[in-house]
Design a protein around this motif. Structure first.
Motif, PDB file in Angstrom:
ATOM      1  N   GLN A  22       0.964  -1.364   0.062  1.00  0.00           N
ATOM      2  CA  GLN A  22       0.019  -0.108  -0.111  1.00  0.00           C
ATOM      3  C   GLN A  22       0.764   1.212   0.185  1.00  0.00           C
ATOM      4  O   GLN A  22       0.621   2.217  -0.792  1.00  0.00           O
ATOM      5  N   SER A  23       1.994   1.263   0.952  1.00  0.00           N
ATOM      6  CA  SER A  23       2.747   2.381   0.998  1.00  0.00           C
ATOM      7  C   SER A  23       3.358   2.701  -0.342  1.00  0.00           C
ATOM      8  O   SER A  23       3.568   3.771  -0.895  1.00  0.00           O
ATOM      9  N   LYS A  77       1.215   4.133  -2.870  1.00  0.00           N
ATOM     10  CA  LYS A  77       0.730   5.417  -2.518  1.00  0.00           C
ATOM     11  C   LYS A  77       1.843   6.324  -2.919  1.00  0.00           C
ATOM     12  O   LYS A  77       1.954   7.525  -3.587  1.00  0.00           O
ATOM     13  N   THR A  91       2.139   6.543  -6.766  1.00  0.00           N
ATOM     14  CA  THR A  91       1.118   7.625  -7.321  1.00  0.00           C
ATOM     15  C   THR A  91       1.436   9.069  -6.951  1.00  0.00           C
ATOM     16  O   THR A  91       1.374   9.903  -7.923  1.00  0.00           O
ATOM     17  N   LEU A 121      -6.778   6.611  -3.868  1.00  0.00           N
ATOM     18  CA  LEU A 121      -5.579   7.411  -4.230  1.00  0.00           C
ATOM     19  C   LEU A 121      -5.621   8.029  -5.534  1.00  0.00           C
ATOM     20  O   LEU A 121      -4.496   8.657  -5.885  1.00  0.00           O
TER      21      LEU A 121
END
Lengths: 308, 774
Positions: B709-710, B713, B716, B743
């Motif tokens: 996820q990090s 993130k 993006t 996001l």
């Protein structure tokens, strides 16, 4: 417009009058000379007193009097300037007016030529008529006038008697009908010694001669004998040994001194003082020895240093 | 003649001759020394005579010079001036005194040292009138010695030296007549300054022997010097001339009444003494010289014996060395034949290659070495196909040529460290040490197979043959050399079975792998020819509208023999086998045409993958893209060129220019599989990309894995900052989609929306979407 012009003229005249008055009345003495910063030495080239020779483009002045005056100027802190003169104009240069001795009389000129120099120093003999024109310093050199003849002359040197007057008489007797060269206005002036009374044939040079040209003149057969002062004689005897002879004295002992204007007593006093000092410390005799080494033999008393 | 001389010149004779010469030499020295001593004495005597004579001459010169000096003064102009003036009758009072003063001055000057600081000759000069009165005197105060002055006698001679005793001292004076007009007029008397006379000789004083010198006259003597060492030995008043002890010499000083008298001590006893000792020493010197001569003779005798021995041994040495040389030749011959034998034993006589037994030994060594170094050994068992046939038809000679040629070709093709051996008949073996991997083994096998592509030339005939190769690898296929060879043999057998002209590994799996790759290569070429490759298209979804806005073109291949082959596998093979350009062209061509078609339905963007290998020839690739766009009429902005990060690493220049040209044309650029390769993020700025595709690996566990996820993130955020659009690949469920929407990820792709589908299916999807919208 005319008013301003008139004013301007008046002030100019006044200024000239003041200037003329001051130049006439103010004596040109030590103070003024010092203010001007120059001591002007009038000298007639003569014996070893004043010698002139040309070196390159320059005329170099030397001799006993030149050195004496240069020393004096330095003593006063003044510049030294030499003015060459002849016996005919030396007094004019000093006083502004001419003076000559003609027919046993002093003749003074009336025209003011302006003063050019401050002192005459060239082995000038103290003569009475000269003393009327100028003031002499204390004497610094002995002299006398002798009769000098060519070696082959009939004139025979006198035998000294020890009394000068008798020796002079003996010489005067000898020269009767003999040619004697003399020169006016100088110490060799025949009037000074009443030579015309001797019935000698006095010859005065047509062109003006210098005193050191007298011997060459007799060697050149211009005359049989000549009057000559002692310093010149000493030099001539060295220069032309065997060609001339001293017959005897024509004058009493004479003295030479430096001549000053009568209105510059302070300058004369300063010189007297300077000369005395030089005589006392022997410097003067050193100077004389340089130019006249044999004079001490003739006048030992004169050059004796007196300690007071 | 030389023989006689050599005979006579024996050591004994030499010694004798040397002794006689030495004795003669010593005698000569003794004689010469003796004579020399006598001559020395004689010469010293002569020298002294000369020296004293020299002193006398010096003095004579001195007096001569002084005579001239006084004579000069007498003739001086000052003197003549004085007399000239005096002669003219002038009195002292009036003028003459000045001249006299000058005379006095002159005389005074002449008794002073001159400019050179030379002392004056005279200490007093007096000018006397002929009547005896003193005219001038440099010492007026001192009394004048009139003792020997007879003016009337003196005026008749020019000069005279006057000597007498005055006030108990020797007075030495010189008189000079002064002339005026060629007549004697006065007498000048100069009294000699005695000290310069003494100083003159003193400066010459003889150093060494002692001496006594004085100047003698009838009135007395002038003492000059005394340097006698033993004055008491001399009786100066009674002269005696003892040559052993002293010399007494008298020399007249010429042109003067003087005699120079000298006593000189005799030849120094010490030097005589030294001479005697010198002779004695010389005599003694004979002893060591004789001893050394004898010693020389002794050594000489020893030497000649030794020389004979050396001569003998040199001879022996020469003989021995000849023998040695022969032996060495023999040994080397034998060595050669032994080597030849050994070679014959280990090598095949026909091909020169190692034979079976030797090659097996080498294989053993190789196996042992690699066992220690844990490396692999490959052996190739090579058999020529149809060799028997050659032998039968063309004869054994032809067969031999083929065998020899085969050996040569194999050796040339392989490394020097590799072993090529002939096992028997038409069987060869190759041993490869330190094999890297099976891929290398395969390459080598292919290389060997290709060696037989060229025909063999025999008597202008060309003959083709092929070969079969069995491969075995130690330690994979066997644990020792023998078994390894067996394994290779078995592999060879397998090839022979399956139709020759091929190679086979002993291990079957290895065979399969290799075979599959070979098969893919062969079949892919066929597929390209037969046009059996297909293009599939996966929709690209706008995550905000969930609408298809584009498609990624993907290649699919289902072979008739191999079945479905995954793209990764066949693309990798194509890249290796130079087929990638053809595949690329096919994909570009097909997809571009398709996309151009679809433009009528919707403004779709087609993304096409390009392999890095395709960019080897940037210019031709660019030209191809331009041509396709031109022929299909697809707007450039509808083409999206997808490249991987690996392309961009360390690339500049040509590639940069090419990508820039694409951008300038309007074509869009995307980075595929972002995050999996080496990321040097600087290229993101350098090349103007429009899209960034996050690899499916990050999306797969997105909902469970916080790390992923990090990362997503961050990616993006970074893309936003760089003004890049983000495409998430491999979205498989709703949660993933929601996360990505959250996001602000622009685009998505994956099975959640649609798997890659055929063109027909994709068109249907597109049309459905449009109909749904309307």
């Amino acid at each position: 417009m005319t008013l301003t012009k008139h004013k301007y003229l008046c002030s100019l005249i006044a200024f000239l009058l003041i200037y003329f008055y001051s130049s006439v009345s103010t004596a040109r003495d030590l103070e003024q000379i010092k203010a001007e910063g120059v001591l002007r030495h009038i000298g007639v080239p003569y014996a070893n007193f004043i010698t002139l020779y040309i070196e390159g483009d320059e005329t170099v002045v030397g001799g006993l009097d030149a050195e004496l005056m240069q020393g004096f100027a330095q003593h006063l802190g003044l510049e030294y300037e030499f003015l060459e003169a002849s016996w005919s104009n030396a007094f004019t240069l000093l006083t502004g007016k001419s003076a000559s001795y003609i027919n046993n009389q002093l003749q003074r000129g009336q025209i003011d030529h302006g003063i050019e120099g401050d002192v005459i120093a060239n082995g000038a003999t103290i003569l009475p008529w000269r003393s009327e024109v100028v003031d002499f310093s204390i004497d610094y050199f002995p002299s006398a006038v002798w009769l000098v003849a060519k070696a082959e002359s009939d004139l025979i040197p006198i035998t000294p008697t020890g009394i000068i007057q008798q020796d002079i008489l003996a010489v005067k007797k000898l020269i009767k009908n003999h040619d004697v060269l003399a020169m006016k206005q100088t110490c060799l002036d025949p009037d000074l010694y009443n030579l015309y009374d001797t019935e000698a044939n006095i010859i005065l040079p047509i062109t003006e001669l210098k005193l050191n040209e007298m011997v060459p003149a007799i060697l050149n057969n211009d005359a049989e004998s000549t009057l000559l002062d002692v310093p010149d004689t000493l030099i001539a005897l060295q220069k032309w040994p065997g060609e001339i002879k001293v017959i005897g004295p024509v004058s009493d002992d004479q003295r030479m001194a430096v001549a000053f204007r009568k209105d510059s007593p302070q300058l004369r006093d300063a010189f007297n003082q300077y000369l005395q000092e030089m005589k006392k410390n022997g410097e003067y005799n050193q100077l004389v020895k340089k130019y006249y080494p044999s004079v001490f033999n003739f006048y030992p008393d004169f050059f004796k240093i007196k300690h007071q | 003649m030389s023989m006689i001389l050599r005979k006579w010149l024996t050591s004994k004779n030499s010694l004798l001759f040397g002794s006689v010469m030495l004795a003669g030499y010593l005698l000569l020295i003794l004689t010469v020394t003796n004579v020399g001593q006598k001559k020395l004495q004689e010469s010293q005597h002569n020298e002294l005579h000369l020296k004293i004579q020299h002193y006398a001459n010096l003095l004579s010169n001195y007096f001569e010079l002084s005579n001239r000096s006084l004579s000069f003064i007498a003739r001086n102009k000052t003197i003549s001036t004085f007399y000239a003036n005096k002669n003219s009758g002038m009195s002292m009072t009036y003028g003459l005194r000045a001249s006299l003063f000058n005379v006095q001055q002159l005389l005074a000057e002449r008794i002073e040292p001159n400019q050179d600081k030379r002392p004056p000759y005279f200490s007093r000069i007096t000018l006397l009138a002929l009547d005896g009165t003193i005219i001038a005197d440099t010492a007026q105060q001192t009394g004048f010695n009139r003792g020997n002055i007879d003016l009337s006698a003196l005026k008749s001679v020019d000069q005279k030296l006057l000597i007498n005793k005055y006030q108990n001292q020797l007075s030495l004076r010189l008189s000079t007549t002064v002339y005026f007009q060629n007549k004697p007029i006065a007498m000048m008397i100069g009294e000699y300054n005695q000290s310069p006379i003494i100083a003159l000789l003193d400066a010459q004083q003889y150093q060494g022997t002692g001496s006594y010198i004085r100047l003698l006259s009838e009135y007395g003597s002038i003492f000059i010097w005394d340097s006698l060492n033993n004055p008491e030995d001399f009786d100066l008043d009674n002269d005696h001339d003892d040559h052993l002890h002293s010399f007494h010499l008298n020399k007249k000083v010429e042109n003067t009444p003087f005699t120079l008298e000298a006593w000189v001590e005799g030849v120094d006893n010490k030097s005589l003494f030294t001479s005697k000792w010198f002779v004695l020493l010389l005599s003694l010197l004979a002893i060591p010289v004789f001893s050394s001569l004898y010693y020389l003779f002794y050594i000489e005798r020893k030497n000649s014996r030794l020389r004979a021995q050396i001569h003998h041994s040199t001879k022996q040495q020469t003989v021995l060395s000849t023998h040695n040389l022969q032996l060495e030749k023999e040994v080397s011959k034998r060595k050669l034949s032994e080597e030849k034998l050994a070679f014959q034993a280990t090598h095949d006589s026909l091909t020169g290659l190692p034979n079976r037994s030797y090659s097996l030994q080498k294989l053993n060594d190789a196996v042992n070495n690699c066992q220690r170094s844990r490396k692999k050994v490959l052996i190739m068992y090579i058999d020529l196909d149809n060799f028997k046939q050659v032998n039968d038809t063309l004869g054994h000679a032809a067969g031999d040529i083929i065998l020899q040629e085969t050996g040569k070709r194999l050796k040339l093709a392989l490394r020097k460290t590799d072993t090529v051996a002939r096992l028997s008949g038409d069987e060869f073996m190759v041993i490869i040490d330190e094999l890297q991997d099976l891929e290398q083994a395969k390459e080598l096998a292919v290389k060997v197979l290709h060696l037989f592509d060229q025909p063999f030339k025999m008597n202008k005939h060309l003959f083709h043959t092929s070969t079969s190769i069995g491969l075995a690898v130690f330690p994979d296929d066997a644990t020792d050399a023998e078994n390894l060879l067996k394994s290779a043999d078995m592999a060879l057998y397998k090839v022979k079975e399956t139709g020759r002209n091929n190679f086979s590994f002993f291990e079957s799996k290895m065979n399969d792998d290799v075979n599959r790759k070979v098969a893919i290569n062969v079949r892919l070429r066929a597929a390209l020819k037969e046009n059996t490759l297909e293009m599939y298209y996966q929709p690209l979804i706008d995550l905000s509208t969930k609408k298809i806005i584009g498609a990624e073109a993907l290649m699919r291949w289902t072979d008739s023999q191999l079945g479905f082959v995954p793209p990764d596998e066949f693309i990798a093979q194509a890249e290796k086998n130079d087929l990638i350009d053809q595949l690329g062209s096919f994909a570009l061509n097909t997809a571009a045409h398709q996309a151009a078609e679809w433009q009528k339905i919707a403004p779709l963007q087609i993304a096409i993958n390009f392999s890095s290998v395709q960019f080897r020839h940037c210019e031709s690739l660019l030209a191809e893209i331009q041509e396709i766009l031109l022929t299909t009429g697809l707007p450039p902005e509808k083409l999206d060129v997808e490249v991987t990060e690996s392309l961009l690493i360390n690339q500049e220049g040509e590639l940069f220019d090419m990508l820039k040209s694409l951008r300038n044309m309007g074509v869009e650029l995307s980075i595929d599989d972002f995050g999996t390769g080496y990321s040097a993020l600087s290229y993101l700025q350098k090349f103007s990309f429009t899209k960034l595709k996050i690899d499916r690996a990050f999306i797969m566990n997105l909902t469970n894995n916080r790390a992923d996820q990090s990362l997503v993130k961050a990616i993006t955020a970074m893309a936003k900052a760089l003004n890049l659009k983000v495409v998430a690949e491999g979205i498989e469920d709703k949660k993933q989609m929601q996360f990505l929407t959250g996001l602000d990820c622009e685009f998505g792709q994956g099975y959640f929306f649609s798997p890659p589908v055929t063109a027909e299916k994709f068109e249907r999807l597109l049309r459905d979407q449009i109909s749904a919208e309307s």
